[in-house]
Design a protein around this motif. Structure first.
Motif, PDB file in Angstrom:
ATOM      1  N   PRO A 303     -29.839  62.437  66.646  1.00 62.59           N
ATOM      2  CA  PRO A 303     -30.334  60.770  66.396  1.00 62.59           C
ATOM      3  C   PRO A 303     -29.338  60.818  67.845  1.00 62.59           C
ATOM      4  O   PRO A 303     -27.978  60.392  68.060  1.00 62.59           O
ATOM      5  N   ASN A 304     -30.023  60.057  68.298  1.00 56.05           N
ATOM      6  CA  ASN A 304     -29.784  59.102  69.482  1.00 56.05           C
ATOM      7  C   ASN A 304     -30.413  57.400  70.011  1.00 56.05           C
ATOM      8  O   ASN A 304     -31.545  57.967  69.186  1.00 56.05           O
ATOM      9  N   ILE A 305     -30.329  56.891  69.644  1.00 56.53           N
ATOM     10  CA  ILE A 305     -30.334  54.874  70.079  1.00 56.53           C
ATOM     11  C   ILE A 305     -31.563  54.938  71.559  1.00 56.53           C
ATOM     12  O   ILE A 305     -32.535  54.749  71.213  1.00 56.53           O
ATOM     13  N   ARG A 306     -30.992  56.124  72.888  1.00 52.95           N
ATOM     14  CA  ARG A 306     -32.331  56.288  73.294  1.00 52.95           C
ATOM     15  C   ARG A 306     -33.299  57.029  73.275  1.00 52.95           C
ATOM     16  O   ARG A 306     -34.604  55.893  73.440  1.00 52.95           O
ATOM     17  N   LEU A 307     -33.782  57.966  72.571  1.00 47.46           N
ATOM     18  CA  LEU A 307     -34.088  58.320  72.069  1.00 47.46           C
ATOM     19  C   LEU A 307     -35.159  57.846  71.180  1.00 47.46           C
ATOM     20  O   LEU A 307     -36.363  57.835  71.011  1.00 47.46           O
ATOM     21  N   PHE A 308     -34.452  56.627  69.413  1.00 45.42           N
ATOM     22  CA  PHE A 308     -35.008  55.633  69.261  1.00 45.42           C
ATOM     23  C   PHE A 308     -35.759  54.674  70.137  1.00 45.42           C
ATOM     24  O   PHE A 308     -37.116  54.503  69.630  1.00 45.42           O
ATOM     25  N   LEU A 311     -38.976  56.246  70.897  1.00 43.67           N
ATOM     26  CA  LEU A 311     -40.162  56.637  69.942  1.00 43.67           C
ATOM     27  C   LEU A 311     -40.333  54.393  69.785  1.00 43.67           C
ATOM     28  O   LEU A 311     -41.823  54.859  69.426  1.00 43.67           O
ATOM     29  N   LEU A 312     -39.942  54.027  69.341  1.00 42.77           N
ATOM     30  CA  LEU A 312     -40.709  52.489  69.051  1.00 42.77           C
ATOM     31  C   LEU A 312     -41.628  51.727  70.398  1.00 42.77           C
ATOM     32  O   LEU A 312     -42.601  52.162  70.230  1.00 42.77           O
ATOM     33  N   GLN A 313     -41.683  53.137  71.858  1.00 47.66           N
ATOM     34  CA  GLN A 313     -42.582  52.482  72.552  1.00 47.66           C
ATOM     35  C   GLN A 313     -43.751  53.496  72.558  1.00 47.66           C
ATOM     36  O   GLN A 313     -44.520  52.790  72.812  1.00 47.66           O
ATOM     37  N   LEU A 314     -42.989  54.643  72.043  1.00 53.63           N
ATOM     38  CA  LEU A 314     -44.725  55.387  71.943  1.00 53.63           C
ATOM     39  C   LEU A 314     -45.098  54.851  70.762  1.00 53.63           C
ATOM     40  O   LEU A 314     -46.760  54.629  70.863  1.00 53.63           O
ATOM     41  N   GLU A 324     -46.847  44.837  67.679  1.00 55.27           N
ATOM     42  CA  GLU A 324     -46.910  43.496  67.163  1.00 55.27           C
ATOM     43  C   GLU A 324     -44.990  43.411  66.599  1.00 55.27           C
ATOM     44  O   GLU A 324     -44.461  42.974  66.346  1.00 55.27           O
ATOM     45  N   ALA A 325     -45.776  44.063  65.462  1.00 54.34           N
ATOM     46  CA  ALA A 325     -44.839  44.108  64.436  1.00 54.34           C
ATOM     47  C   ALA A 325     -42.873  45.160  65.281  1.00 54.34           C
ATOM     48  O   ALA A 325     -42.604  44.227  64.324  1.00 54.34           O
ATOM     49  N   LEU A 326     -43.083  46.278  66.073  1.00 55.95           N
ATOM     50  CA  LEU A 326     -42.275  46.631  66.357  1.00 55.95           C
ATOM     51  C   LEU A 326     -40.946  46.296  68.004  1.00 55.95           C
ATOM     52  O   LEU A 326     -39.925  46.390  68.032  1.00 55.95           O
ATOM     53  N   ILE A 327     -41.556  44.255  68.099  1.00 56.87           N
ATOM     54  CA  ILE A 327     -41.103  44.160  69.110  1.00 56.87           C
ATOM     55  C   ILE A 327     -39.760  43.744  68.826  1.00 56.87           C
ATOM     56  O   ILE A 327     -38.786  43.815  69.599  1.00 56.87           O
ATOM     57  N   SER A 328     -39.703  43.063  67.909  1.00 61.16           N
ATOM     58  CA  SER A 328     -38.136  42.483  67.742  1.00 61.16           C
ATOM     59  C   SER A 328     -37.210  43.437  67.499  1.00 61.16           C
ATOM     60  O   SER A 328     -36.160  42.849  68.005  1.00 61.16           O
ATOM     61  N   VAL A 329     -37.667  44.866  66.994  1.00 61.42           N
ATOM     62  CA  VAL A 329     -36.701  45.423  66.933  1.00 61.42           C
ATOM     63  C   VAL A 329     -36.608  46.472  68.097  1.00 61.42           C
ATOM     64  O   VAL A 329     -35.550  46.253  68.380  1.00 61.42           O
ATOM     65  N   VAL A 333     -32.748  46.662  70.149  1.00 66.81           N
ATOM     66  CA  VAL A 333     -32.696  47.702  70.369  1.00 66.81           C
ATOM     67  C   VAL A 333     -32.346  48.106  72.020  1.00 66.81           C
ATOM     68  O   VAL A 333     -30.956  48.233  72.485  1.00 66.81           O
ATOM     69  N   ASN A 334     -33.209  46.721  72.664  1.00 70.22           N
ATOM     70  CA  ASN A 334     -32.207  47.228  74.093  1.00 70.22           C
ATOM     71  C   ASN A 334     -30.994  46.105  74.528  1.00 70.22           C
ATOM     72  O   ASN A 334     -30.171  46.451  75.509  1.00 70.22           O
ATOM     73  N   ALA A 335     -31.164  44.804  73.424  1.00 73.27           N
ATOM     74  CA  ALA A 335     -29.790  43.908  73.779  1.00 73.27           C
ATOM     75  C   ALA A 335     -28.615  45.146  73.149  1.00 73.27           C
ATOM     76  O   ALA A 335     -27.784  44.755  74.110  1.00 73.27           O
ATOM     77  N   TYR A 336     -28.617  45.949  72.854  1.00 77.53           N
ATOM     78  CA  TYR A 336     -27.490  46.504  72.206  1.00 77.53           C
ATOM     79  C   TYR A 336     -26.790  47.481  73.150  1.00 77.53           C
ATOM     80  O   TYR A 336     -25.909  47.665  73.816  1.00 77.53           O
ATOM     81  N   LEU A 337     -28.204  48.332  73.978  1.00 75.60           N
ATOM     82  CA  LEU A 337     -28.028  49.272  74.943  1.00 75.60           C
ATOM     83  C   LEU A 337     -27.660  49.011  76.150  1.00 75.60           C
ATOM     84  O   LEU A 337     -26.846  49.529  77.012  1.00 75.60           O
ATOM     85  N   ASP A 338     -28.240  47.416  76.125  1.00 81.67           N
ATOM     86  CA  ASP A 338     -27.270  46.237  77.718  1.00 81.67           C
ATOM     87  C   ASP A 338     -25.769  46.112  77.584  1.00 81.67           C
ATOM     88  O   ASP A 338     -25.404  45.615  78.607  1.00 81.67           O
ATOM     89  N   SER A 339     -25.504  46.152  76.538  1.00 90.07           N
ATOM     90  CA  SER A 339     -24.360  46.121  75.845  1.00 90.07           C
ATOM     91  C   SER A 339     -22.991  47.301  75.925  1.00 90.07           C
ATOM     92  O   SER A 339     -21.822  46.882  76.702  1.00 90.07           O
TER      93      SER A 339
END
Length: 377
Positions: A303-308, A311-314, A324-329, A333-339
Motif C-alpha cells: 500500500p502506497n499513496i503514489r500507487l493509489f 490507480l485514480l488516474q487510470l 467526475e466522481a474521483l476528481i475531488s479524491v 491526494v495531490n494536496a497531501y503529496l505536495d506537503s
C-alpha cells in the motif's frame, strides 16, 4: 685536635647532605602546595561563574605543572563546545607555546585550528592545518577540517590540490568529499566536459555525483549511450536514486522493449518509481485496463499513496463518470503529496523537498537521497 677535626668531617658532610635534602623537600612541598592552592583557586572561580579569572589562574599553572596537559585540553574543548571560542583559543594558544613532544604539540595545534575554524578565523585555521597533513594519525581528520574551510570560503580548487594527501588515507568519505569538491571546481571554472567527468567517475567510484553529472552532460551533448551507462551504474550501486535518475534514463533513446526490461527488475524489488513508470508504459503500449491489472496486485502487496494516485488516474482514463466522481479524491491526494518531503538524509534523518549534495543538517556528502527510491511516501 687536628685528628678530632678529621674525624668530624664525615659527620659534617652527612649533616650538610641531610639539611640540603630537607631543604629541597621543603621547597618541593611548598611548590606543590602553591600548585594545589592555585588550582583550588581556579576551580573556585569556575564554580562562581568567574571564568575569565579562572582561566588566568589555571594558565599560570602551565609553567609549573605541564603534566596536566590533558586536563587543560578537556577544559578548552568544553569551552569550544559551549561556543566560548575566545576562551578555548586562549588555553590552546598557551599550550601551543610549551615545549612538548611532537605528537602532543601537533594534537594541540590541531585543536587550536578547530578553535579558529569555529570562530570564523579560516585563514589562521588553514595555516595551522596544512602542515599537519603529513601526520599519519591526524591526516584524515585534518583533511576533513580543511575541506570544511574550503567549502566555507568557496575555494574548491584548494581541495583539488590535496588529492595526493587524500589518496594516502583509506577513507571512503574523504574520497566522496573530494569528488564533490572537484565537481564544484569544474562548475565554478565552467570546465565541465565529458572527458573530465568520465575521469572523475572512474577515479571516484564511491561517489555518485560525478556519474550523475556525467549523465546530464552526456544528454546535453547528445550522447545517450554514455548517459545510460552512467545511470545504470548508479542504480546498481544505490537503487534509492531511481526516482531521480529514471526520468533521465527515459531520455536515452531506449526502445519500448528495452525500457520495460530495465524497469521490470526494479519494480519487482518494490521500487515505487519503477512501478509507476512501468504502469505508464503498459497504459501507453497496451491499455489502461492492462496497466490497472498490473498495478492492483502491487498496491495490495505494498500500500502506497503514489500507487493509489496512479490507480485514480487510470480509473479516470477508462470512464468519464469515474473521472467526475474521483476528481475531488485526486485533488486531496495531490494536496497531501505536495506537503510531503521528497528527500531524506540517511545519516541524520533531515527531510526536505529540495535535493542537496551536502546535507544542511549533518554536513555529510551524498547522504540526502530520494525518499521515493524504495519505500515511497
Amino acid at each position: 685536635m687536628p685528628e678530632l677535626l678529621f674525624l668530624l668531617l664525615p659527620v659534617a658532610a652527612a649533616y650538610g647532605w641531610f639539611m640540603g635534602r630537607n631543604s629541597l623537600k621543603t621547597k618541593e612541598l611548598k611548590g606543590r602546595a602553591d600548585v594545589t592552592r592555585n588550582l583550588s583557586s581556579g576551580l573556585n572561580f569556575l564554580l562562581t561563574d568567574q571564568e575569565d579569572k579562572a582561566i588566568e589562574q589555571l594558565l599560570e599553572l602551565l609553567d609549573i605543572e605541564a603534566a596536566t596537559i590533558d586536563t587543560y585540553l578537556a577544559l578548552a574543548n568544553l569551552f569550544r563546545r559551549k561556543g566560548d571560542w575566545d576562551k578555548a583559543i586562549k588555553i590552546h594558544e598557551k599550550l601551543h607555546q610549551l615545549k612538548l613532544p611532537k605528537s602532543k604539540a601537533q594534537q594541540i595545534q590541531f585543536e587550536l585550528a578547530k578553535d579558529y575554524f569555529s570562530a570564523g578565523l579560516f585563514d589562521r585555521a588553514e595555516y595551522l592545518l596544512l602542515p599537519l597533513t603529513d601526520n599519519e594519525l591526524l591526516r584524515e581528520a585534518v583533511l576533513k577540517q580543511l575541506f570544511s574551510i574550503f567549502l566555507a570560503t568557496h575555494e574548491p580548487q584548494k581541495a583539488v590540490a590535496l588529492q595526493p594527501a587524500v589518496e594516502k588515507t583509506q577513507s571512503r568519505s574523504l574520497r566522496i568529499m573530494l569528488a564533490n569538491m572537484q565537481i564544484q571546481h569544474l562548475e565554478k571554472s565552467q570546465q565541465l566536459d565529458l572527458n573530465r567527468l568520465q575521469q572523475l567517475a572512474e577515479h571516484f567510484p564511491q561517489a555518485i555525483r560525478p556519474r550523475v553529472a556525467l549523465a546530464r552532460q552526456a544528454l546535453a551533448e547528445q550522447q545517450p549511450a554514455v548517459a545510460k551507462a552512467a545511470i545504470l551504474s548508479v542504480l546498481k550501486q544505490r537503487v534509492q536514486w531511481a526516482a531521480e535518475l529514471l526520468p533521465l534514463l527515459q531520455q536515452c533513446q531506449l526502445d519500448a522493449t528495452e525500457w520495460q526490461q530495465l524497469l521490470s527488475p526494479l519494480a519487482d524489488k518494490h521500487n515505487i518509481s519503477a512501478c509507476l513508470l512501468l504502469t505508464d508504459h503498459l497504459a501507453e503500449h497496451q491499455s489502461a485496463a492492462a496497466a490497472e491489472q498490473y498495478l492492483l496486485p502491487k498496491l495490495r502487496q505494498q500500500p502506497n499513496i503514489r500507487l493509489f494516485q496512479k490507480l485514480l488516474q487510470l480509473r479516470q482514463q477508462q470512464s468519464a463518470l469515474a473521472a467526475e466522481a474521483l476528481i475531488s479524491v485526486e485533488e486531496l491526494v495531490n494536496a497531501y503529496l505536495d506537503s510531503k518531503a521528497l528527500y531524506s538524509c540517511r545519516s541524520c534523518g533531515f527531510k526536505t523537498r529540495q535535493p542537496y549534495w551536502l546535507c544542511p543538517s549533518c554536513q555529510q556528502w551524498e547522504t540526502v537521497e530520494p525518499i521515493a527510491g524504495i519505500d515511497g511516501r
